[in-house]
Design a protein around this motif. Structure first.
Motif, PDB file in Angstrom:
ATOM      1  N   ARG A 199      13.239  20.420  22.456  1.00  0.00           N
ATOM      2  CA  ARG A 199      14.820  18.881  22.524  1.00  0.00           C
ATOM      3  C   ARG A 199      14.189  17.909  20.874  1.00  0.00           C
ATOM      4  N   ARG A 200      14.708  16.457  20.918  1.00  0.00           N
ATOM      5  CA  ARG A 200      15.001  15.730  20.122  1.00  0.00           C
ATOM      6  C   ARG A 200      13.708  14.082  20.212  1.00  0.00           C
ATOM      7  N   TRP A 201      13.020  14.398  19.532  1.00  0.00           N
ATOM      8  CA  TRP A 201      11.977  13.371  19.901  1.00  0.00           C
ATOM      9  C   TRP A 201      12.302  12.166  18.700  1.00  0.00           C
ATOM     10  N   HIS A 202      11.873  10.917  18.839  1.00  0.00           N
ATOM     11  CA  HIS A 202      11.732   9.903  18.287  1.00  0.00           C
ATOM     12  C   HIS A 202      10.561   9.120  18.570  1.00  0.00           C
ATOM     13  N   LEU A 203       9.934   8.572  16.801  1.00  0.00           N
ATOM     14  CA  LEU A 203       9.328   8.308  16.939  1.00  0.00           C
ATOM     15  C   LEU A 203       8.409   6.894  15.539  1.00  0.00           C
ATOM     16  N   GLU A 204       8.676   5.543  15.994  1.00  0.00           N
ATOM     17  CA  GLU A 204       8.626   4.363  15.925  1.00  0.00           C
ATOM     18  C   GLU A 204       7.428   3.956  15.283  1.00  0.00           C
ATOM     19  N   ARG A 205       7.075   3.753  14.174  1.00  0.00           N
ATOM     20  CA  ARG A 205       5.437   3.636  13.563  1.00  0.00           C
ATOM     21  C   ARG A 205       6.283   2.138  12.784  1.00  0.00           C
ATOM     22  N   ALA A 206       4.583   1.385  12.387  1.00  0.00           N
ATOM     23  CA  ALA A 206       4.492   0.420  11.700  1.00  0.00           C
ATOM     24  C   ALA A 206       4.958   0.007  10.439  1.00  0.00           C
ATOM     25  N   ALA A 207       4.821   0.977   9.799  1.00  0.00           N
ATOM     26  CA  ALA A 207       5.458   1.423   7.991  1.00  0.00           C
ATOM     27  C   ALA A 207       5.305   1.740   7.419  1.00  0.00           C
ATOM     28  N   SER A 208       4.882   2.232   6.477  1.00  0.00           N
ATOM     29  CA  SER A 208       5.195   3.506   5.472  1.00  0.00           C
ATOM     30  C   SER A 208       3.528   3.767   5.294  1.00  0.00           C
ATOM     31  N   LEU A 209       2.395   4.953   4.747  1.00  0.00           N
ATOM     32  CA  LEU A 209       1.398   4.281   5.007  1.00  0.00           C
ATOM     33  C   LEU A 209       0.897   3.038   3.367  1.00  0.00           C
TER      34      LEU A 209
ATOM     35  N   ALA B 189       2.500   0.638   2.698  1.00  0.00           N
ATOM     36  CA  ALA B 189       2.702  -0.278   2.483  1.00  0.00           C
ATOM     37  C   ALA B 189       1.614  -1.025   3.868  1.00  0.00           C
ATOM     38  N   LEU B 190       1.190  -0.088   4.126  1.00  0.00           N
ATOM     39  CA  LEU B 190      -0.157  -1.075   5.463  1.00  0.00           C
ATOM     40  C   LEU B 190      -1.506  -0.689   4.737  1.00  0.00           C
ATOM     41  N   TRP B 191      -1.238  -0.083   4.168  1.00  0.00           N
ATOM     42  CA  TRP B 191      -2.521  -0.004   2.995  1.00  0.00           C
ATOM     43  C   TRP B 191      -3.042  -1.441   2.204  1.00  0.00           C
ATOM     44  N   GLU B 192      -1.872  -1.887   1.692  1.00  0.00           N
ATOM     45  CA  GLU B 192      -1.412  -3.071   0.492  1.00  0.00           C
ATOM     46  C   GLU B 192      -1.940  -4.291   1.178  1.00  0.00           C
ATOM     47  N   THR B 193      -1.765  -3.946   2.744  1.00  0.00           N
ATOM     48  CA  THR B 193      -2.104  -5.368   3.797  1.00  0.00           C
ATOM     49  C   THR B 193      -3.574  -5.675   3.958  1.00  0.00           C
ATOM     50  N   MET B 194      -4.621  -4.488   3.755  1.00  0.00           N
ATOM     51  CA  MET B 194      -5.720  -4.319   4.268  1.00  0.00           C
ATOM     52  C   MET B 194      -6.709  -5.087   3.584  1.00  0.00           C
ATOM     53  N   GLY B 195      -7.366  -5.639   4.212  1.00  0.00           N
ATOM     54  CA  GLY B 195      -8.732  -6.379   3.439  1.00  0.00           C
ATOM     55  C   GLY B 195      -9.489  -5.499   3.519  1.00  0.00           C
ATOM     56  N   ASP B 196     -10.208  -7.180   2.071  1.00  0.00           N
ATOM     57  CA  ASP B 196     -11.707  -5.765   2.026  1.00  0.00           C
ATOM     58  C   ASP B 196     -12.627  -4.846   2.670  1.00  0.00           C
ATOM     59  N   ASP B 197     -12.335  -6.184   4.118  1.00  0.00           N
ATOM     60  CA  ASP B 197     -13.662  -5.698   5.161  1.00  0.00           C
ATOM     61  C   ASP B 197     -13.315  -4.782   6.199  1.00  0.00           C
TER      62      ASP B 197
ATOM     63  N   GLU C 195     -14.300   2.839   7.075  1.00  0.00           N
ATOM     64  CA  GLU C 195     -13.093   2.965   5.425  1.00  0.00           C
ATOM     65  C   GLU C 195     -11.889   3.158   6.802  1.00  0.00           C
ATOM     66  N   ARG C 196     -11.252   2.084   7.016  1.00  0.00           N
ATOM     67  CA  ARG C 196      -9.905   2.462   8.602  1.00  0.00           C
ATOM     68  C   ARG C 196      -8.402   2.033   7.593  1.00  0.00           C
ATOM     69  N   LEU C 197      -7.975   3.647   6.930  1.00  0.00           N
ATOM     70  CA  LEU C 197      -7.140   3.817   6.154  1.00  0.00           C
ATOM     71  C   LEU C 197      -6.102   4.011   7.221  1.00  0.00           C
ATOM     72  N   PRO C 198      -5.035   3.858   6.951  1.00  0.00           N
ATOM     73  CA  PRO C 198      -3.879   3.585   7.641  1.00  0.00           C
ATOM     74  C   PRO C 198      -2.957   5.040   8.302  1.00  0.00           C
TER      75      PRO C 198
END
Length: 221
Positions: A18-28, A30-38, A44-47
């Motif tokens: 069958r065909r699957w459709h997976l929605e996601r937040a952003a690229s790895l 892009a999310l990495w760049e939004t992470m704070g120092d904490d 290391e809560r890497l996305p």
């Protein structure tokens, strides 16, 4: 699965008939760049959850091929990310608890259940160091690409020893990383038996010079 050349907010793939459709937040990235120092502390809560990794593809195929072994069973997806293997298991009739460390991952996984008209697994924000399932609750546990550092080996094994029912089975898919050799050594020292069920080259989501070799292991005590 079509190999991507750039980020897309929805991954579409033909898998398990069958065909699957997976929605996601952003690229790895892009999310990495939004992470704070904490977020770069010990954990290391890497996305990594926002990508679809080759191990998940191989694991999903295995679940489909062995659907009679999971239908009606109490199953746990250990680090579900976007939810693909949890959704495949639920679609095949398993009673799935799908855990991830990141609440945002579970929000997208839940959306993906709706996108694919699949019964919702029980989504659980869970740290494998602090199990939120009762001892021996799961007849089958599976995970795709959950160990990429040696420090994960002991807590993953301890979690499996807690969660897996007597006589239960765990399926772990991994992309031939060196850390898995250490994991196997620890398995043997703690009384586990392991067997490699699958070793295959699998295309990654994004184009790479060579396909990724994914191994799928069965673990029993």
């Amino acid at each position: 699965m079509a190999v991507l050349t750039e980020y897309t907010p929805c991954i579409e793939l033909d898998l398990c008939g069958r065909r699957w459709h997976l929605e996601r937040a952003a690229s790895l990235e892009a999310l990495w760049e939004t992470m704070g120092d904490d977020e770069f502390g010990e954990d290391e809560r890497l996305p990594y959850w926002t990508e679809l990794w080759p191990s998940s593809i191989v694991l999903a195929r295995w679940l489909f091929a062995n659907r009679a072994s999971i239908a009606g069973k109490r199953c746990l997806d250990m680090g579900c990310g976007l939810g693909l293997t949890a959704l495949v298991g639920s679609w095949l009739g398993a009673r799935v608890v799908a855990m991830d460390y990141e609440p945002l991952a579970l929000r997208f996984a839940s959306r993906n259940a709706a996108h694919n008209n699949v019964p919702e697994p029980l989504w659980a924000v869970m740290d494998w160091r602090c199990p939120a399932v009762r001892a021996g609750a799961c007849e089958v546990v599976w995970g795709g690409d959950i160990m990429y550092e040696r420090r994960f080996v002991e807590p993953v094994l301890t979690f499996l020893e807690h969660a897996l029912a007597p006589g239960g089975v765990a399926w772990v898919a991994e992309p031939d990383r060196a850390v898995y050799a250490h994991f196997r050594t620890q398995l043997e020292s703690r009384g586990w038996q392991s067997a490699r069920l699958v070793s295959e080259q699998t295309e990654a989501l994004y184009e790479q010079p060579v396909p990724v070799t994914v191994n799928l292991w069965e673990l029993r005590r």
